[in-house]
Design an enzyme around this catalytic site. Structure first.
Site, PDB file in Angstrom:
ATOM      1  N   SER A 197       0.850  -1.185   0.000  1.00 40.99           N
ATOM      2  CA  SER A 197       0.000   0.000   0.000  1.00 40.99           C
ATOM      3  C   SER A 197       0.890   1.241   0.000  1.00 40.99           C
ATOM      4  O   SER A 197       2.108   1.144   0.049  1.00 40.99           O
ATOM      5  CB  SER A 197      -0.906   0.011   1.229  1.00 40.99           C
ATOM      6  OG  SER A 197      -0.119   0.301   2.376  1.00 40.99           O
ATOM      7  N   LYS A 198       0.246   2.396  -0.026  1.00 40.61           N
ATOM      8  CA  LYS A 198       0.952   3.683  -0.001  1.00 40.61           C
ATOM      9  C   LYS A 198       1.900   3.775   1.185  1.00 40.61           C
ATOM     10  O   LYS A 198       2.942   4.420   1.127  1.00 40.61           O
ATOM     11  CB  LYS A 198      -0.074   4.822   0.113  1.00 40.61           C
ATOM     12  CG  LYS A 198      -0.615   5.285  -1.226  1.00 40.61           C
ATOM     13  CD  LYS A 198      -0.783   6.803  -1.193  1.00 40.61           C
ATOM     14  CE  LYS A 198      -0.600   7.432  -2.559  1.00 40.61           C
ATOM     15  NZ  LYS A 198      -1.623   7.142  -3.506  1.00 40.61           N
ATOM     16  N   ARG A 199       1.482   3.160   2.278  1.00 37.71           N
ATOM     17  CA  ARG A 199       2.276   3.155   3.510  1.00 37.71           C
ATOM     18  C   ARG A 199       3.697   2.647   3.249  1.00 37.71           C
ATOM     19  O   ARG A 199       4.643   3.032   3.919  1.00 37.71           O
ATOM     20  CB  ARG A 199       1.560   2.218   4.485  1.00 37.71           C
ATOM     21  CG  ARG A 199       1.835   2.362   5.935  1.00 37.71           C
ATOM     22  CD  ARG A 199       0.721   1.645   6.724  1.00 37.71           C
ATOM     23  NE  ARG A 199       0.242   0.418   6.079  1.00 37.71           N
ATOM     24  CZ  ARG A 199       0.858  -0.756   6.131  1.00 37.71           C
ATOM     25  NH1 ARG A 199       1.965  -0.891   6.806  1.00 37.71           N
ATOM     26  NH2 ARG A 199       0.339  -1.816   5.525  1.00 37.71           N
ATOM     27  N   HIS A 200       3.839   1.765   2.280  1.00 42.34           N
ATOM     28  CA  HIS A 200       5.159   1.221   1.976  1.00 42.34           C
ATOM     29  C   HIS A 200       5.930   2.123   1.002  1.00 42.34           C
ATOM     30  O   HIS A 200       6.980   1.748   0.510  1.00 42.34           O
ATOM     31  CB  HIS A 200       5.027  -0.169   1.333  1.00 42.34           C
ATOM     32  CG  HIS A 200       4.406  -1.188   2.239  1.00 42.34           C
ATOM     33  ND1 HIS A 200       3.122  -1.643   2.069  1.00 42.34           N
ATOM     34  CD2 HIS A 200       4.894  -1.819   3.333  1.00 42.34           C
ATOM     35  CE1 HIS A 200       2.843  -2.534   3.013  1.00 42.34           C
ATOM     36  NE2 HIS A 200       3.895  -2.655   3.788  1.00 42.34           N
ATOM     37  N   GLY A 201       5.353   3.284   0.706  1.00 39.89           N
ATOM     38  CA  GLY A 201       6.032   4.194  -0.214  1.00 39.89           C
ATOM     39  C   GLY A 201       5.718   3.878  -1.668  1.00 39.89           C
ATOM     40  O   GLY A 201       6.270   4.491  -2.570  1.00 39.89           O
TER      41      GLY A 201
END
Ligand code: GLU
Length: 436
Positions: free
Chosen positions: A204-208
């Site tokens: 997800s976005k959380r992982h960049g």
């Protein structure tokens, strides 16, 4: 499946948001499969959910695929095919496989038995019909739903292989039942394993991980992202760097891994650096020029005045340390005309002895016959000798005067690329600085 038919595959994004890494990989795998088998790559915009689809998202999908270099042979919008979807829905009703309730049209899941997906990657996956519920195929506003429109379109478009993310494996038994109810032959299915973040949760976005075009913004080359996406779930021995032609030649479904792929940002940067170093200097120089302007490092007129050859030479120096086009552009100022401010923490380099030497050096550089790295080196050594200064005292001052930084590529190479005019002007300006 009709194995002898020429390959026809499709990428079928829903235009409800940006094309992200997972979608980019699905598009790439389909494109590679089509090109490898000399088949057809179809782009189908699945915009049946009219409340969530936007024209902006469609434009983003086109732009993302173009940037990746994934050209499509045919393009469709599902909303253009509503009449056909309704016609097939009526056929299902006639056959007793669909019924109306609450204004919507429902597909009836057979009570007994089970359906098995013979997936080329996931293997056989069997679902008991008792686990499935009847599904809406036409909403009460008569628009078709995904599972239904997908079957009609895959059939009508002669799709031979459905290559898509593993998150759709759950949909496949329902789709197979619709094929069966219509007496149609289904395509082959290949569900590509999920992409996980480094912590092994769904990417997800959380992982960049951003949209495909975010990577362009961040200075990643399309060559590098294509290479990276190909390796997210596909491998060929232990080879890491692949040209597009190699991927086309080598990609096939048996090479796709059956376990989840892990997204590794460091590896993307490593690949990008590899690709920066492989790129033709003039092409890289052109990309650098655009990036310099885009980031406001210099304006277009300045970059054009510098010329293609100079940008190409600067690019070759900058790519040694720069991992992205952004890093390279942000370090390109020394090679373009205009003043460079001296950083406060380097002012101690400019003693009166050094400034006197710089004044002489500025004149020599202005008259330099041999503006190569060697010519600059000779000039610096001569001035240092004449002034009784060690080169290791003069050289850092010259570097800071010309580049504004104490570190960078080999000094004489930097000076040769910047050129005598720029070097003379900056060395002269630094010599004028009064520290007292
Ligand atoms: N529109 C679906 C999606 O974006 C495509 C699913 C499929 O490939 O069948 O996930």
């Amino acid at each position: 499946m009709r194995p002898m038919d020429p390959v026809r595959v499709r990428f079928a994004p829903s235009p409800t948001g940006y094309l992200h890494v997972g979608g980019g990989r699905t598009a790439l795998f389909n494109w590679l499969y089509a090109r490898h088998h000399k088949g057809t790559f179809i782009l189908r915009i699945e915009d049946t959910d009219r409340t969530r689809s936007t024209d902006e998202a469609i434009e983003q999908i086109f732009a993302s695929l173009r940037w990746l270099g994934l050209d499509w042979d045919e393009v469709y919008r599902q909303t253009d095919r509503f009449d056909r979807h309704r016609e097939v829905a009526a056929e299902l009703t006639r056959r007793g496989a669909a019924y109306e309730k609450d204004g919507a049209l429902w597909f009836r899941i057979p009570r007994d038995g089970a359906t098995t997906v013979h997936d080329l990657l996931a293997g056989d996956v069997t679902v008991q019909h008792t686990e499935l519920k009847d599904l809406v195929i036409l909403r009460s506003d008569a628009t078709p739903t995904y599972n239904f429109a997908c079957v009609v379109d895959d059939h009508d478009m002669g799709i031979t292989h459905v290559i898509r993310g593993a998150e759709h494996l759950n949909n496949t038994p329902k789709q197979l039942l619709i094929y069966e109810a219509l007496g149609w032959t289904p395509p082959a299915f290949a569900h590509v394993p999920l992409i996980l973040g480094p912590d092994r949760t769904k990417l997800s976005k959380r992982h960049g991980a951003g949209s495909v075009l975010d990577y362009d913004q961040r200075g990643i080359l399309p060559e590098a992202l294509v290479n990276f996406l190909a390796r997210l779930g596909w491998s060929h021995g232990d080879q890491e760097v692949f040209t597009r032609d190699e991927l086309v030649a080598l990609f096939d479904l048996p090479g796709v891994n059956t376990s989840a792929a892990v997204f590794d940002e460091e590896k993307l940067l490593w690949l990008n650096h590899e690709w920066l170093r492989r790129l033709d200097p003039h092409r890289l120089g052109d990309l650098l020029a655009d990036r310099i302007v885009g980031r406001g490092v210099a304006d277009r007129a300045t970059v054009e005045a510098a010329g293609r050859d100079k940008l190409a030479r600067a690019a070759v120096l900058l790519r040694e340390r720069g991992k992205t086009l952004v890093e390279m552009a942000d370090r390109a100022r020394p090679y373009l005309p205009g003043p460079i401010p001296l950083p406060d923490d380097a002012l101690d380099l400019f003693t009166s002895d050094v400034r006197a030497a710089l004044r002489i050096l500025a004149v020599r550089v202005g008259e330099l016959d041999d503006p190569t790295a060697h010519g600059f080196e000779t000039a610096l050594r001569q001035v240092a000798d004449e002034r009784g200064l060690p080169l290791k005292t003069l050289a850092p001052a010259v570097r800071v005067a010309v580049t504004g930084s104490r570190v960078g590529p080999g000094l004489f190479d930097v000076l040769a690329v910047a050129g005598p005019e720029i070097v003379a002007a900056r060395v002269e300006a630094a010599a004028q600085e009064d520290r007292s």
